[in-house]
Design a protein around this motif. Structure first.
Motif, PDB file in Angstrom:
ATOM      1  N   GLY A 156     -19.150  -1.324  -1.467  1.00  0.00           N
ATOM      2  CA  GLY A 156     -18.057  -0.380  -1.727  1.00  0.00           C
ATOM      3  C   GLY A 156     -17.654  -0.494  -3.184  1.00  0.00           C
ATOM      4  O   GLY A 156     -18.331  -1.174  -3.959  1.00  0.00           O
TER       5      GLY A 156
ATOM      6  N   ARG B  56     -11.629  -1.715   5.614  1.00  0.00           N
ATOM      7  CA  ARG B  56     -10.290  -1.264   5.222  1.00  0.00           C
ATOM      8  C   ARG B  56     -10.306  -0.368   3.991  1.00  0.00           C
ATOM      9  O   ARG B  56      -9.250  -0.001   3.477  1.00  0.00           O
ATOM     10  CB  ARG B  56      -9.385  -2.466   4.997  1.00  0.00           C
ATOM     11  CG  ARG B  56      -9.251  -3.288   6.288  1.00  0.00           C
ATOM     12  CD  ARG B  56      -8.291  -4.414   6.142  1.00  0.00           C
ATOM     13  NE  ARG B  56      -7.015  -3.942   5.611  1.00  0.00           N
ATOM     14  CZ  ARG B  56      -5.845  -4.484   5.873  1.00  0.00           C
ATOM     15  NH1 ARG B  56      -5.763  -5.501   6.694  1.00  0.00           N
ATOM     16  NH2 ARG B  56      -4.751  -4.019   5.333  1.00  0.00           N
ATOM     17  N   ASN B  57     -11.500  -0.045   3.528  1.00  0.00           N
ATOM     18  CA  ASN B  57     -11.626   0.875   2.395  1.00  0.00           C
ATOM     19  C   ASN B  57     -10.897   0.365   1.154  1.00  0.00           C
ATOM     20  O   ASN B  57     -10.155   1.109   0.501  1.00  0.00           O
ATOM     21  CB  ASN B  57     -11.099   2.263   2.799  1.00  0.00           C
ATOM     22  CG  ASN B  57     -11.684   3.355   1.932  1.00  0.00           C
ATOM     23  OD1 ASN B  57     -12.727   3.146   1.302  1.00  0.00           O
ATOM     24  ND2 ASN B  57     -11.011   4.483   1.868  1.00  0.00           N
ATOM     25  N   LEU B  58     -11.119  -0.919   0.844  1.00  0.00           N
ATOM     26  CA  LEU B  58     -10.476  -1.535  -0.322  1.00  0.00           C
ATOM     27  C   LEU B  58     -11.536  -1.900  -1.354  1.00  0.00           C
ATOM     28  O   LEU B  58     -12.595  -2.411  -1.001  1.00  0.00           O
ATOM     29  CB  LEU B  58      -9.750  -2.820   0.100  1.00  0.00           C
ATOM     30  CG  LEU B  58      -8.554  -2.653   1.037  1.00  0.00           C
ATOM     31  CD1 LEU B  58      -8.169  -4.013   1.619  1.00  0.00           C
ATOM     32  CD2 LEU B  58      -7.381  -2.020   0.296  1.00  0.00           C
TER      33      LEU B  58
ATOM     34  N   GLN C 191       0.841  -1.200   0.000  1.00  0.00           N
ATOM     35  CA  GLN C 191       0.000   0.000   0.000  1.00  0.00           C
ATOM     36  C   GLN C 191       0.877   1.252   0.000  1.00  0.00           C
ATOM     37  O   GLN C 191       1.732   1.427   0.874  1.00  0.00           O
ATOM     38  CB  GLN C 191      -0.911  -0.019   1.224  1.00  0.00           C
ATOM     39  CG  GLN C 191      -2.053   0.962   1.185  1.00  0.00           C
ATOM     40  CD  GLN C 191      -3.125   0.588   0.175  1.00  0.00           C
ATOM     41  OE1 GLN C 191      -3.100   1.086  -0.939  1.00  0.00           O
ATOM     42  NE2 GLN C 191      -4.064  -0.266   0.563  1.00  0.00           N
TER      43      GLN C 191
ATOM     44  N   HIS D 239     -15.007  -3.143   3.311  1.00  0.00           N
ATOM     45  CA  HIS D 239     -15.649  -1.972   3.868  1.00  0.00           C
ATOM     46  C   HIS D 239     -14.795  -1.378   4.989  1.00  0.00           C
ATOM     47  O   HIS D 239     -14.525  -0.172   5.033  1.00  0.00           O
ATOM     48  CB  HIS D 239     -17.030  -2.368   4.395  1.00  0.00           C
ATOM     49  CG  HIS D 239     -17.907  -1.204   4.686  1.00  0.00           C
ATOM     50  ND1 HIS D 239     -18.355  -0.352   3.696  1.00  0.00           N
ATOM     51  CD2 HIS D 239     -18.408  -0.725   5.845  1.00  0.00           C
ATOM     52  CE1 HIS D 239     -19.092   0.589   4.240  1.00  0.00           C
ATOM     53  NE2 HIS D 239     -19.137   0.399   5.543  1.00  0.00           N
TER      54      HIS D 239
END
Ligand SMILES: [Zn+2]
Length: 441
Positions: free
Chosen positions: A243, A205-207, A171, A203
């Protein structure tokens, strides 16, 4: 910070108005386009590229592929999809090593750069090794380590936790050129509780999620029997679309399915050459466009498509839709160019890629149109869609770095990569014995 000035070039900006500039200049400062058209008087370039006779276009984004599957180019020919998977692809992959992934992805990178690709959205195994290729090549990428959820002994190189470690390792690396996604293989392989767990992780981890969806009527029938829902309805109920999500293929879809994809802002990756080569049928993209669904173009893996030629996939997208819908007005104008650039970029989180305008990322290519198959240039956009060959790409700039110039790859040792990949591929299939899993539709 290198400053590049491209002079005397026709610029297909792909901005909202579809602006085309004739015989103008582009100024790049570091990784950003700072001017297109008129250049500030005080701009002092380190490098000047003479764009005479060429067209500048946002670089292509390959929205769905399996780059290390260059190893399986020509390995699984003339077979229906279930036999293609069960008898060839998943047998070869029983012998796959992480070194194979590196060598296969490096070969793919050479091929993609030569066809004007600036970013690719990859779905495979041992993705640390693909990330190494991305870092070295200068390309951008969305990387997804594919997982099945059938028990740790059935995963390839990492289970879901292992892929989260991979995401943590990469990342933000390679100057932010790598985007990470979560990769359940598909609703026809992955158990529902596993898909729900991935949805929750994505959701938290915003991936984004990248997976295969609804490739055949059989998959829809099986899903209706097993879950009482279509694959798309099933995924939606598990939260997979809550997401950002890239759903590859979506060939067998109902109107309700399309409404879900639109409502949940799912990107559909369209890979027409695989559909034709594996005789899978094709979806009517006008139904997707009518709902405002973001559709992007990919090559899929070379085990199915045979190559990773983005200009070919663009042209085939347009021709196949016109033909199948018996509608010569299908996918008109620059729409396919937008699908193959900004639509894919947006899907993998490269928000500033896909337009040539100040403030956008310097991810662009030059195409030599001073060639017999482009002349006369009555309609530049149509010529770019229907006449461009990979070999017409003369320059590839990614994040402000020139990585390809007139036949020469500037970041990769192509001769070595070709040699090692072909030897490695022959070696891998000679070791292959058993299918690693079974496809039942
Ligand atoms: Zn695929």
């Amino acid at each position: 910070m290198t400053r590049i000035l491209i002079t005397h070039v026709d610029v297909v900006t792909l901005d909202a108005a579809g602006t085309v500039l004739r015989d103008r200049s582009i100024a790049i400062d570091g990784n950003t386009i700072v001017a297109a058209g008129d250049i500030p008087i005080d701009f002092t370039p380190d490098r000047i590229i003479n764009g005479y006779g060429q067209v500048a276009l946002p670089g292509f984004v390959n929205a769905h592929c399996h780059s290390p599957m260059t190893y399986e180019r020509g390995w699984a020919e003339d077979l229906p999809f279930p036999r293609w998977l069960n008898e060839k692809i998943w047998v070869a992959e029983s012998a796959l090593t992480s070194d194979d992934v590196y060598r296969g992805a490096a070969l793919a990178a050479c091929e993609m750069i030569r066809s004007g690709v600036v970013a690719f959205n990859d779905h495979y195994f041992y993705m640390d090794r693909v990330a190494e290729v991305v870092k070295k090549s200068g390309l951008k990428a969305g990387l997804t380590w594919c997982v099945f959820g059938l028990g740790d002994d059935r995963e390839v190189g990492a289970n879901l936790d292992g892929t989260l470690d991979f995401i943590d390792r990469w990342q933000g690396r390679a100057n932010g050129r790598i985007k990470l996604l979560l990769g359940p293989h598909s609703p026809y392989i992955c158990p529902p509780d596993f898909l729900a767990r991935i949805a929750a992780l994505a959701h938290a981890r915003n991936l984004p999620i990248h997976l295969h969806v609804s490739e055949s009527p059989e998959q829809v029938d099986n899903s209706l029997k097993a879950h009482g829902q279509t694959p798309i309805g099933h995924l939606a109920s598990l939260g997979v679309f809550d997401g950002p999500c890239i759903a590859a293929h979506c060939l067998a879809v109902s109107d309700d399915d399309l409404d879900i994809l639109a409502r949940q802002h799912v990107t559909v990756a369209h890979t027409p050459i695989t559909y034709m080569k594996l005789a899978m049928g094709v979806n009517d993209l006008s139904r997707f466009f009518a709902r405002g669904i973001n559709v992007a173009i990919g090559t899929d893996g070379p085990g199915s498509n045979a190559d990773m030629d983005l200009p070919a996939a663009i042209r085939q997208t347009v021709i196949l839709q016109k033909h199948e819908q018996r509608n010569p007005e299908a996918v008109p104008g620059d729409l396919a160019l937008r699908m193959a650039t900004q639509n894919g970029a947006r899907a993998i989180g490269l928000e500033r890629t896909g337009v040539i305008a100040p403030g956008y990322a310097a991810d662009l290519i030059l195409i030599d149109t001073d060639r017999p198959h482009f002349l006369p240039r009555h309609n530049l956009i149509s010529s770019l869609v229907h006449c461009t060959k990979a070999a017409d790409v003369t320059h590839v700039i990614v994040d402000g770095q020139l990585i390809y110039r007139k036949g020469e790859l500037l970041t990769l040792d192509e001769d070595r990569i070709k040699y090692e990949a072909e030897r490695g591929a022959f070696n891998m299939v000679s070791r292959a014995m058993q299918p690693v899993r079974e496809y039942r539709g």
